[in-house]
Design a protein around this motif. Sequence first.
Motif, PDB file in Angstrom:
ATOM      1  N   SER A  36       0.832  -1.197   0.000  1.00 33.17           N
ATOM      2  CA  SER A  36       0.000   0.000   0.000  1.00 33.17           C
ATOM      3  C   SER A  36       0.870   1.252   0.000  1.00 33.17           C
ATOM      4  O   SER A  36       2.047   1.222   0.392  1.00 33.17           O
ATOM      5  N   GLN A  37       0.303   2.370  -0.421  1.00 32.31           N
ATOM      6  CA  GLN A  37       1.029   3.638  -0.392  1.00 32.31           C
ATOM      7  C   GLN A  37       1.383   4.042   1.039  1.00 32.31           C
ATOM      8  O   GLN A  37       2.444   4.630   1.279  1.00 32.31           O
ATOM      9  N   VAL A  38       0.515   3.714   1.969  1.00 30.52           N
ATOM     10  CA  VAL A  38       0.810   4.004   3.378  1.00 30.52           C
ATOM     11  C   VAL A  38       2.063   3.250   3.816  1.00 30.52           C
ATOM     12  O   VAL A  38       2.955   3.812   4.466  1.00 30.52           O
ATOM     13  N   SER A  39       2.146   1.986   3.443  1.00 26.92           N
ATOM     14  CA  SER A  39       3.315   1.193   3.805  1.00 26.92           C
ATOM     15  C   SER A  39       4.572   1.703   3.121  1.00 26.92           C
ATOM     16  O   SER A  39       5.661   1.768   3.733  1.00 26.92           O
ATOM     17  N   LEU A  40       4.449   2.069   1.857  1.00 25.18           N
ATOM     18  CA  LEU A  40       5.604   2.585   1.122  1.00 25.18           C
ATOM     19  C   LEU A  40       6.147   3.857   1.777  1.00 25.18           C
ATOM     20  O   LEU A  40       7.366   4.005   1.954  1.00 25.18           O
ATOM     21  N   SER A  41       5.252   4.750   2.155  1.00 25.97           N
ATOM     22  CA  SER A  41       5.684   5.995   2.796  1.00 25.97           C
ATOM     23  C   SER A  41       6.301   5.732   4.160  1.00 25.97           C
ATOM     24  O   SER A  41       7.325   6.326   4.517  1.00 25.97           O
ATOM     25  N   ALA A  42       5.676   4.842   4.926  1.00 25.44           N
ATOM     26  CA  ALA A  42       6.194   4.531   6.252  1.00 25.44           C
ATOM     27  C   ALA A  42       7.584   3.907   6.167  1.00 25.44           C
ATOM     28  O   ALA A  42       8.499   4.286   6.908  1.00 25.44           O
ATOM     29  N   PHE A  43       7.752   2.968   5.253  1.00 27.97           N
ATOM     30  CA  PHE A  43       9.053   2.307   5.116  1.00 27.97           C
ATOM     31  C   PHE A  43      10.115   3.292   4.639  1.00 27.97           C
ATOM     32  O   PHE A  43      11.257   3.280   5.130  1.00 27.97           O
ATOM     33  N   ALA A  44       9.760   4.143   3.686  1.00 26.73           N
ATOM     34  CA  ALA A  44      10.718   5.139   3.189  1.00 26.73           C
ATOM     35  C   ALA A  44      11.161   6.066   4.311  1.00 26.73           C
ATOM     36  O   ALA A  44      12.352   6.414   4.417  1.00 26.73           O
ATOM     37  N   CYS A 114       2.872   0.068  10.152  1.00 22.15           N
ATOM     38  CA  CYS A 114       2.987  -0.490   8.800  1.00 22.15           C
ATOM     39  C   CYS A 114       2.342  -1.870   8.787  1.00 22.15           C
ATOM     40  O   CYS A 114       2.394  -2.604   9.789  1.00 22.15           O
ATOM     41  N   ASP A 115       1.741  -2.224   7.678  1.00 24.62           N
ATOM     42  CA  ASP A 115       1.284  -3.596   7.484  1.00 24.62           C
ATOM     43  C   ASP A 115       2.508  -4.504   7.524  1.00 24.62           C
ATOM     44  O   ASP A 115       3.502  -4.267   6.818  1.00 24.62           O
ATOM     45  N   LEU A 116       2.457  -5.543   8.331  1.00 15.64           N
ATOM     46  CA  LEU A 116       3.643  -6.353   8.544  1.00 15.64           C
ATOM     47  C   LEU A 116       4.074  -7.099   7.283  1.00 15.64           C
ATOM     48  O   LEU A 116       5.269  -7.196   6.972  1.00 15.64           O
ATOM     49  N   GLY A 117       3.088  -7.610   6.531  1.00 20.70           N
ATOM     50  CA  GLY A 117       3.439  -8.280   5.285  1.00 20.70           C
ATOM     51  C   GLY A 117       4.127  -7.344   4.312  1.00 20.70           C
ATOM     52  O   GLY A 117       5.114  -7.707   3.659  1.00 20.70           O
ATOM     53  N   ASP A 118       3.625  -6.107   4.216  1.00 15.72           N
ATOM     54  CA  ASP A 118       4.276  -5.108   3.361  1.00 15.72           C
ATOM     55  C   ASP A 118       5.694  -4.814   3.855  1.00 15.72           C
ATOM     56  O   ASP A 118       6.631  -4.692   3.056  1.00 15.72           O
ATOM     57  N   PHE A 119       5.844  -4.675   5.160  1.00 16.81           N
ATOM     58  CA  PHE A 119       7.163  -4.355   5.706  1.00 16.81           C
ATOM     59  C   PHE A 119       8.172  -5.430   5.347  1.00 16.81           C
ATOM     60  O   PHE A 119       9.280  -5.116   4.891  1.00 16.81           O
ATOM     61  N   TRP A 120       7.833  -6.692   5.559  1.00 21.56           N
ATOM     62  CA  TRP A 120       8.784  -7.761   5.245  1.00 21.56           C
ATOM     63  C   TRP A 120       9.205  -7.708   3.775  1.00 21.56           C
ATOM     64  O   TRP A 120      10.384  -7.837   3.452  1.00 21.56           O
ATOM     65  N   ARG A 121       8.248  -7.494   2.889  1.00 24.72           N
ATOM     66  CA  ARG A 121       8.586  -7.482   1.461  1.00 24.72           C
ATOM     67  C   ARG A 121       9.452  -6.270   1.107  1.00 24.72           C
ATOM     68  O   ARG A 121      10.439  -6.388   0.362  1.00 24.72           O
ATOM     69  N   LEU A 122       9.106  -5.104   1.644  1.00 25.12           N
ATOM     70  CA  LEU A 122       9.875  -3.904   1.335  1.00 25.12           C
ATOM     71  C   LEU A 122      11.292  -4.008   1.890  1.00 25.12           C
ATOM     72  O   LEU A 122      12.261  -3.601   1.233  1.00 25.12           O
ATOM     73  N   ALA A 123      11.438  -4.554   3.085  1.00 32.95           N
ATOM     74  CA  ALA A 123      12.765  -4.715   3.677  1.00 32.95           C
ATOM     75  C   ALA A 123      13.589  -5.714   2.868  1.00 32.95           C
ATOM     76  O   ALA A 123      14.790  -5.493   2.627  1.00 32.95           O
ATOM     77  N   ALA A 124      12.956  -6.800   2.436  1.00 31.60           N
ATOM     78  CA  ALA A 124      13.678  -7.784   1.626  1.00 31.60           C
ATOM     79  C   ALA A 124      14.085  -7.198   0.285  1.00 31.60           C
ATOM     80  O   ALA A 124      15.217  -7.405  -0.185  1.00 31.60           O
ATOM     81  N   GLN A 125      13.188  -6.446  -0.341  1.00 38.44           N
ATOM     82  CA  GLN A 125      13.506  -5.821  -1.626  1.00 38.44           C
ATOM     83  C   GLN A 125      14.627  -4.801  -1.494  1.00 38.44           C
ATOM     84  O   GLN A 125      15.406  -4.590  -2.435  1.00 38.44           O
ATOM     85  N   ALA A 126      14.720  -4.160  -0.326  1.00 37.87           N
ATOM     86  CA  ALA A 126      15.777  -3.175  -0.081  1.00 37.87           C
ATOM     87  C   ALA A 126      17.102  -3.828   0.304  1.00 37.87           C
ATOM     88  O   ALA A 126      18.099  -3.125   0.480  1.00 37.87           O
ATOM     89  N   GLY A 127      17.101  -5.149   0.422  1.00 42.11           N
ATOM     90  CA  GLY A 127      18.332  -5.862   0.748  1.00 42.11           C
ATOM     91  C   GLY A 127      18.701  -5.833   2.222  1.00 42.11           C
ATOM     92  O   GLY A 127      19.854  -6.101   2.573  1.00 42.11           O
TER      93      GLY A 127
END
Length: 226
Positions: A36-44, A114-127
């Motif tokens: 989600s856009q909310v997750s993307l902003s939070a992770f960034a 953050c949505d936890l599923g989104d967080f795991w994926r974004l963190a993995a994609q960021a290495g």
Amino acid sequence: MFANSQPIQSSQQGPHARLREVVQKHLHTEFLRPPSQVSLSAFAGLAAKLSALPDPKPLILDTGCGTGVSTLALARQHADCHVIGIDKSELRLAQGQRLLQQPGAPKNASLLRCDLGDFWRLAAQAGWRVRHQYLLYPNPWPKPEHLKRRWHAHPVFPSLLALGGTLELRCNWRIYADEFAQALDCAGIVASVEEFIPEMALTPFEHKYQASAHTLWRCRALIPNR
């Protein structure tokens, strides 16, 4: 009314018969749902904050941290690391933010909505690679038909594994711990499951379950970096 938590009830009497089939499918299939856009902003925002720290530290994840009580406790236990507590509840995290602002609160902790599923994926994609991952009393979804809502049978499971580190799951339902160990085995990761009595409760749930005379279980594994 504190020590009155009821044991988990389920018609499922052992690990789900379809668990390995489901996990193997997720291990070999890309999860395509966009964050989600909310997750993307939070992770960034979190990534920017961590990048700006003058003294970068190894990361510890407290996933599904609720009010952040466990995040602060882990930050005190691991003073050489930065502990990130993630939860989707704004109300619960607001309590945690107040705890972080109190005198004497550890400085090596952050809370993220953050949505936890989104967080795991974004963190993995960021290495990202972490030192520890804690999953403390996730929703067990005890009905057999809800298998795929459990984190180890969810499509995001491979992203969790991609972050590496020492993983510790705690729960009060042995079947959940045994299933988590089986899911790790499907990925070639050796895990142990044991009954345990915590020296100090990390979460309000752990405190309540212990006071209610529940048997507590933990699954632990070292996930190699991939």
